[in-house]
Design a protein around this motif. Structure first.
Motif, PDB file in Angstrom:
ATOM      1  N   ASN A  42       0.828  -1.207   0.000  1.00  0.00           N
ATOM      2  CA  ASN A  42       0.000   0.000   0.000  1.00  0.00           C
ATOM      3  C   ASN A  42       0.858   1.249   0.000  1.00  0.00           C
ATOM      4  O   ASN A  42       0.519   2.255  -0.633  1.00  0.00           O
ATOM      5  CB  ASN A  42      -0.930   0.003   1.215  1.00  0.00           C
ATOM      6  N   LYS A  43       1.967   1.181   0.738  1.00  0.00           N
ATOM      7  CA  LYS A  43       2.902   2.304   0.773  1.00  0.00           C
ATOM      8  C   LYS A  43       4.268   1.796   0.352  1.00  0.00           C
ATOM      9  O   LYS A  43       4.867   0.976   1.037  1.00  0.00           O
ATOM     10  CB  LYS A  43       2.965   2.900   2.187  1.00  0.00           C
ATOM     11  N   LYS A  44       4.738   2.277  -0.771  1.00  0.00           N
ATOM     12  CA  LYS A  44       6.021   1.815  -1.279  1.00  0.00           C
ATOM     13  C   LYS A  44       7.178   2.589  -0.649  1.00  0.00           C
ATOM     14  O   LYS A  44       7.030   3.736  -0.259  1.00  0.00           O
ATOM     15  CB  LYS A  44       6.048   1.944  -2.794  1.00  0.00           C
ATOM     16  N   SER A  45       8.329   1.919  -0.560  1.00  0.00           N
ATOM     17  CA  SER A  45       9.526   2.544  -0.013  1.00  0.00           C
ATOM     18  C   SER A  45      10.702   2.274  -0.937  1.00  0.00           C
ATOM     19  O   SER A  45      10.649   1.386  -1.799  1.00  0.00           O
ATOM     20  CB  SER A  45       9.829   1.983   1.378  1.00  0.00           C
ATOM     21  N   THR A  46      11.767   3.019  -0.762  1.00  0.00           N
ATOM     22  CA  THR A  46      12.953   2.835  -1.599  1.00  0.00           C
ATOM     23  C   THR A  46      13.625   1.497  -1.324  1.00  0.00           C
ATOM     24  O   THR A  46      14.339   0.975  -2.177  1.00  0.00           O
ATOM     25  CB  THR A  46      13.962   3.964  -1.342  1.00  0.00           C
ATOM     26  N   GLY A  75       3.330  -2.775   4.160  1.00  0.00           N
ATOM     27  CA  GLY A  75       4.374  -2.160   3.346  1.00  0.00           C
ATOM     28  C   GLY A  75       5.285  -3.111   2.607  1.00  0.00           C
ATOM     29  O   GLY A  75       6.356  -2.717   2.127  1.00  0.00           O
ATOM     30  N   TYR A  76       4.871  -4.378   2.474  1.00  0.00           N
ATOM     31  CA  TYR A  76       5.697  -5.381   1.802  1.00  0.00           C
ATOM     32  C   TYR A  76       5.128  -5.780   0.439  1.00  0.00           C
ATOM     33  O   TYR A  76       3.910  -5.875   0.276  1.00  0.00           O
ATOM     34  CB  TYR A  76       5.800  -6.652   2.661  1.00  0.00           C
ATOM     35  N   TYR A  77       6.023  -6.023  -0.513  1.00  0.00           N
ATOM     36  CA  TYR A  77       5.636  -6.766  -1.705  1.00  0.00           C
ATOM     37  C   TYR A  77       5.443  -8.212  -1.256  1.00  0.00           C
ATOM     38  O   TYR A  77       6.216  -8.714  -0.436  1.00  0.00           O
ATOM     39  CB  TYR A  77       6.742  -6.731  -2.770  1.00  0.00           C
ATOM     40  N   ALA A  78       4.443  -8.888  -1.775  1.00  0.00           N
ATOM     41  CA  ALA A  78       4.232 -10.281  -1.393  1.00  0.00           C
ATOM     42  C   ALA A  78       3.886 -11.117  -2.617  1.00  0.00           C
ATOM     43  O   ALA A  78       3.243 -10.630  -3.551  1.00  0.00           O
ATOM     44  CB  ALA A  78       3.124 -10.397  -0.347  1.00  0.00           C
ATOM     45  N   PHE A  79       4.335 -12.359  -2.587  1.00  0.00           N
ATOM     46  CA  PHE A  79       4.015 -13.302  -3.656  1.00  0.00           C
ATOM     47  C   PHE A  79       3.657 -14.641  -3.024  1.00  0.00           C
ATOM     48  O   PHE A  79       4.413 -15.155  -2.189  1.00  0.00           O
ATOM     49  CB  PHE A  79       5.188 -13.481  -4.616  1.00  0.00           C
ATOM     50  N   GLN A 123      10.497  -9.894  -9.687  1.00  0.00           N
ATOM     51  CA  GLN A 123       9.948  -9.270 -10.886  1.00  0.00           C
ATOM     52  C   GLN A 123       8.779  -8.347 -10.576  1.00  0.00           C
ATOM     53  O   GLN A 123       8.513  -7.387 -11.294  1.00  0.00           O
ATOM     54  CB  GLN A 123       9.513 -10.342 -11.889  1.00  0.00           C
ATOM     55  N   SER A 124       8.076  -8.613  -9.478  1.00  0.00           N
ATOM     56  CA  SER A 124       6.935  -7.775  -9.105  1.00  0.00           C
ATOM     57  C   SER A 124       7.383  -6.429  -8.545  1.00  0.00           C
ATOM     58  O   SER A 124       6.564  -5.511  -8.403  1.00  0.00           O
ATOM     59  CB  SER A 124       6.064  -8.491  -8.075  1.00  0.00           C
ATOM     60  N   GLY A 125       8.678  -6.319  -8.206  1.00  0.00           N
ATOM     61  CA  GLY A 125       9.192  -5.055  -7.714  1.00  0.00           C
ATOM     62  C   GLY A 125      10.008  -5.130  -6.448  1.00  0.00           C
ATOM     63  O   GLY A 125      10.608  -4.142  -6.028  1.00  0.00           O
ATOM     64  N   ALA A 126      10.069  -6.290  -5.797  1.00  0.00           N
ATOM     65  CA  ALA A 126      10.804  -6.423  -4.540  1.00  0.00           C
ATOM     66  C   ALA A 126      12.309  -6.362  -4.763  1.00  0.00           C
ATOM     67  O   ALA A 126      12.820  -6.818  -5.792  1.00  0.00           O
ATOM     68  CB  ALA A 126      10.437  -7.726  -3.844  1.00  0.00           C
ATOM     69  N   VAL A 254      14.790  -8.008  10.384  1.00  0.00           N
ATOM     70  CA  VAL A 254      15.620  -8.581   9.310  1.00  0.00           C
ATOM     71  C   VAL A 254      15.510  -7.844   7.982  1.00  0.00           C
ATOM     72  O   VAL A 254      16.398  -7.953   7.144  1.00  0.00           O
ATOM     73  CB  VAL A 254      15.320 -10.075   9.100  1.00  0.00           C
ATOM     74  N   LEU A 255      14.419  -7.107   7.764  1.00  0.00           N
ATOM     75  CA  LEU A 255      14.238  -6.415   6.485  1.00  0.00           C
ATOM     76  C   LEU A 255      14.296  -4.902   6.660  1.00  0.00           C
ATOM     77  O   LEU A 255      13.823  -4.358   7.652  1.00  0.00           O
ATOM     78  CB  LEU A 255      12.886  -6.789   5.851  1.00  0.00           C
ATOM     79  N   LYS A 256      14.851  -4.243   5.655  1.00  0.00           N
ATOM     80  CA  LYS A 256      14.868  -2.781   5.637  1.00  0.00           C
ATOM     81  C   LYS A 256      13.554  -2.282   5.055  1.00  0.00           C
ATOM     82  O   LYS A 256      13.034  -2.860   4.102  1.00  0.00           O
ATOM     83  CB  LYS A 256      16.017  -2.279   4.767  1.00  0.00           C
TER      84      LYS A 256
END
Length: 257
Positions: A42-46, A75-79, A123-126, A254-256
């Motif tokens: 929903n909210k993308k980050s760099t 705030g995560y890309y998910a697959f 490929q989705s953007g992560a 663990v994730l930025k």
């Protein structure tokens, strides 16, 4: 003028409704067609953090979909991975057990299906260097296998997953951080299996954590699992909420973002 305003309002409403929704993604393992699901944050980050969701033994289900949607809101890309592929989706528990058993016995094939799903997440953007893997039951086994296989992931979370590993496989250092969320009364994972897993974590010098949830059996995060603990698999609302919060803390570490 009013018509223009209405058109603009309609465009905004449409954009808000379509943003952050699950999108079917078809990909392949050789000639085998796989059907996963992708969703953007929903909210993308760099930093573009991504999470691969590995479903339980019956394949992509409501629980896996709902989890991916919740992750996108955080705030995560998910697959959501399709491990079995078209023509191989189990119709019942017996078929699910057979399919899951195949991948547990042919672990390299499981690793490959997980890797292919990771490619789709990227490929989705992560960000390929800012990814975690989570999984439920059979998928929980897969999450731990992602760490064992040294896939490029920062951390993995197993919810009521199988913990066993073939003793003939080599013991190698594990760099991905591991969180295992486990039902204290899970009848499908023996004390010996738990003990062997914990020793493996020590031998591989892993950064690991294992949390037990009281009065919880297998599938404790899945609302569709019923509420009868005597069957060995049942939903536990308190454990589900607590384990989700524990996962959030782990992912924040663990994730930025």
């Amino acid at each position: 003028m009013k018509n223009i305003i209405y058109l603009l309002l309609g465009f905004v409403l449409f954009t808000n409704q379509s943003f952050g929704q699950l999108k079917p993604v078809q990909y392949k393992d050789g000639s085998q067609i796989l059907n996963g699901l992708s969703i953007s944050p929903n909210k993308k980050s760099t930093e573009k953090p991504g999470i691969l969701v590995l479903p339980a033994w019956k394949g992509i289900d409501t629980h896996a979909k709902n989890t991916a949607e919740k992750l996108s809101k955080l705030g995560y890309y998910a697959f959501v991975a399709d491990i079995y592929g078209e023509g191989n989706y189990p119709k019942d528990a017996a078929e699910a057990g057979k399919n899951a058993g195949h991948y547990k016995q042919n672990i390299a094939e499981y690793h490959k299906r997980i890797s292919l799903a990771l490619e789709q997440l990227i490929q989705s953007g992560a960000n390929p260097d800012n990814i975690a893997v989570i999984g439920f039951c059979f998928g929980g086994t897969g999450a731990i296998e992602a760490a064992r296989a040294h896939l490029n992931v920062k951390g993995v979370v197993s919810f009521h997953g199988g913990l066993a590993k073939d003793s003939s496989r080599p013991v190698e250092p594990i760099t991905a951080k591991i969180l295992a969320c486990h039902g204290a009364d899970d009848p499908f994972v023996s004390k010996e299996e738990v003990s062997a897993f914990q020793q493996e974590m020590r031998d591989t010098k892993a950064d690991w954590e294992m949390i037990y949830y009281a009065n919880s059996v297998h599938s404790f995060t899945d609302p569709d699992a019923g509420n009868d603990n005597s069957k060995g698999a049942a939903y536990n609302e308190k454990a589900a909420k607590r384990s989700f919060e524990h996962m959030k803390l782990f992912l924040n570490e663990v994730l930025k973002k």
